[in-house]
Design an enzyme around this catalytic site. Structure first.
Site, PDB file in Angstrom:
ATOM      1  CB  THR A   3     -24.399  36.482 -52.101  1.00  0.00           C
ATOM      2  OG1 THR A   3     -25.201  35.397 -51.663  1.00  0.00           O
ATOM      3  CG2 THR A   3     -23.918  37.275 -50.913  1.00  0.00           C
ATOM      4  N   GLY A  43     -26.319  29.937 -44.606  1.00  0.00           N
ATOM      5  CA  GLY A  43     -25.022  29.910 -45.292  1.00  0.00           C
ATOM      6  C   GLY A  43     -23.994  30.771 -44.574  1.00  0.00           C
ATOM      7  CG  ASP A  44     -20.833  32.239 -46.993  1.00  0.00           C
ATOM      8  OD1 ASP A  44     -21.895  31.911 -47.576  1.00  0.00           O
ATOM      9  OD2 ASP A  44     -19.970  32.976 -47.511  1.00  0.00           O
TER      10      ASP A  44
END
Ligand code: ASP
Length: 357
Positions: free
Chosen positions: A190, A220-221
């Site tokens: 990321t 995801g986050d």
């Protein structure tokens, strides 16, 4: 998930800096024997290039939000990272992006998840922030908003790379042998950027393809405001990378910003209380909040503590942090993190392994 190591941290005292930029290209089991000499140097070059793109904007007096968007766009186009072109494949062999952005001066935010055709998801997240009444859009709806906004669209296979295809195939083969489905390379690619500009405004952005082999619409986050991204001029700007489920559970990005804000308020109140009183019992002088800031060591300690808390639950990864006082910091509990930092105090540095300065 990856093995846990002692927290790897670095405090760079950018104190009194007029602007600061910190970037990451993912964290994970990134060790010297896992990267070829070519990969090592290509990644450093890519990080340095992205760092210079954002630095040029900040140096010229540009806004933090513009600098981080431009920096992340460049990392999205670079196939070395798990974002934009070069993002990982889903279980079904497609590419679905997640991105988010936040402006610490207004606490306005935008995020997208599961987009398939927008070349620069971070720019789409910014348009959600500035051109829609919403914060978070998903899938086909987000892509159609992107078309309405006139953003560049590409076929889904434009994002594909052979290396990511190989990783998916390896994961599926491992799964057939009963191995854990996720993160065959134990590497999270990321990308993210955080900055403080000459006005003292902070901003954060994160962009990703998520995890190799993600399915069932897993998110995801990275696009979750408060987990993978947060920015607040009263505290800091944070972008995260790592095992997203744990970052969501801890609310890592917001947690770091909130702890910094509370500590600042506490210290400021303490400093005001300690000002000598004149003969009328009035304070000798007034300490304005803008005259006061937290030390780099405070920022580092808070970021380390939140990463340790996330690690204690079983998660791994890291964060980059920029404060309105000019401090830039990294904190991670993985063997490495692709990262870089630059400030008006001079110099720019990039690093990969945990033991590098
Ligand atoms: N945090 C991302 C996710 O869980 C993965 C990464 O950092 O590469 O989707």
């Amino acid at each position: 998930m990856s093995s846990q190591t002692a927290a790897q941290t670095e405090a760079v005292d950018t104190g009194e800096a007029e602007w600061t930029l910190v970037i990451h290209g993912g964290a994970g089991v990134i060790e010297r024997d896992r990267l070829t000499a070519e990969q090592n140097s290509a990644i450093r070059t890519a990080l340095a290039h992205a760092l210079e793109t954002g630095s040029a904007i900040l140096r010229d007096g540009g806004a933090a939000i513009d600098a981080i968007e431009a920096t992340v766009r460049e990392l999205e186009d670079d196939p070395h990272f798990n974002a934009g072109r070069g993002a990982v494949f889903t279980y079904d062999g497609a590419i679905e992006h997640d991105a988010s952005i936040m402006d610490g001066s207004t606490r306005s935010a935008g995020a997208v998840t599961g987009t398939s055709h927008t070349r620069h998801p971070v720019t789409l997240a910014r348009r959600v922030m500035t051109e829609s009444p919403h914060v978070f859009l998903r899938g086909a709806g987000a892509d159609s908003f992107s078309v309405e906004q006139g953003l560049e669209q590409v076929e889904n296979d434009w994002f594909e790379t052979d290396e990511r295809r190989r990783q998916l195939e390896e994961m599926l083969a491992g799964e057939a042998e009963g191995l854990s489905a996720y993160d065959i390379d134990l590497k999270y690619g990321t990308v993210g950027a955080v900055a403080m500009d000459r006005d003292g405004d902070v901003a954060a952005a994160t962009s990703t393809g998520g995890l190799t082999g993600k399915r069932w619409g897993r998110i995801g986050d990275s696009p979750v405001i408060g987990a993978g991204t947060y920015a607040d001029n009263r505290g800091c700007a944070v972008s995260a990378t790592g095992s997203g489920e744990y970052f969501i559970r801890v609310g890592v990005a917001h947690e770091i910003c909130a702890q910094i804000r509370f500590r600042f308020e506490q210290r400021l109140a303490g400093a005001r209380a300690s000002v000598r009183a004149d003969s009328d019992g009035m304070p000798d002088h007034y300490i304005h909040a803008s005259e006061f800031g937290l030390e780099a060591a405070d920022i580092q300690e808070i970021a380390d503590r939140v990463i340790a808390e996330m690690g204690a639950l079983g998660g791994s990864g890291g964060v980059i942090v920029a404060t309105p006082w000019g401090t830039g910091t990294y904190a991670f509990n993985t063997p490495g993190m692709y990262r870089g930092m630059a400030s008006s105090n001079g110099g720019a540095s990039v690093a990969i392994y945990g033991d590098e300065d």
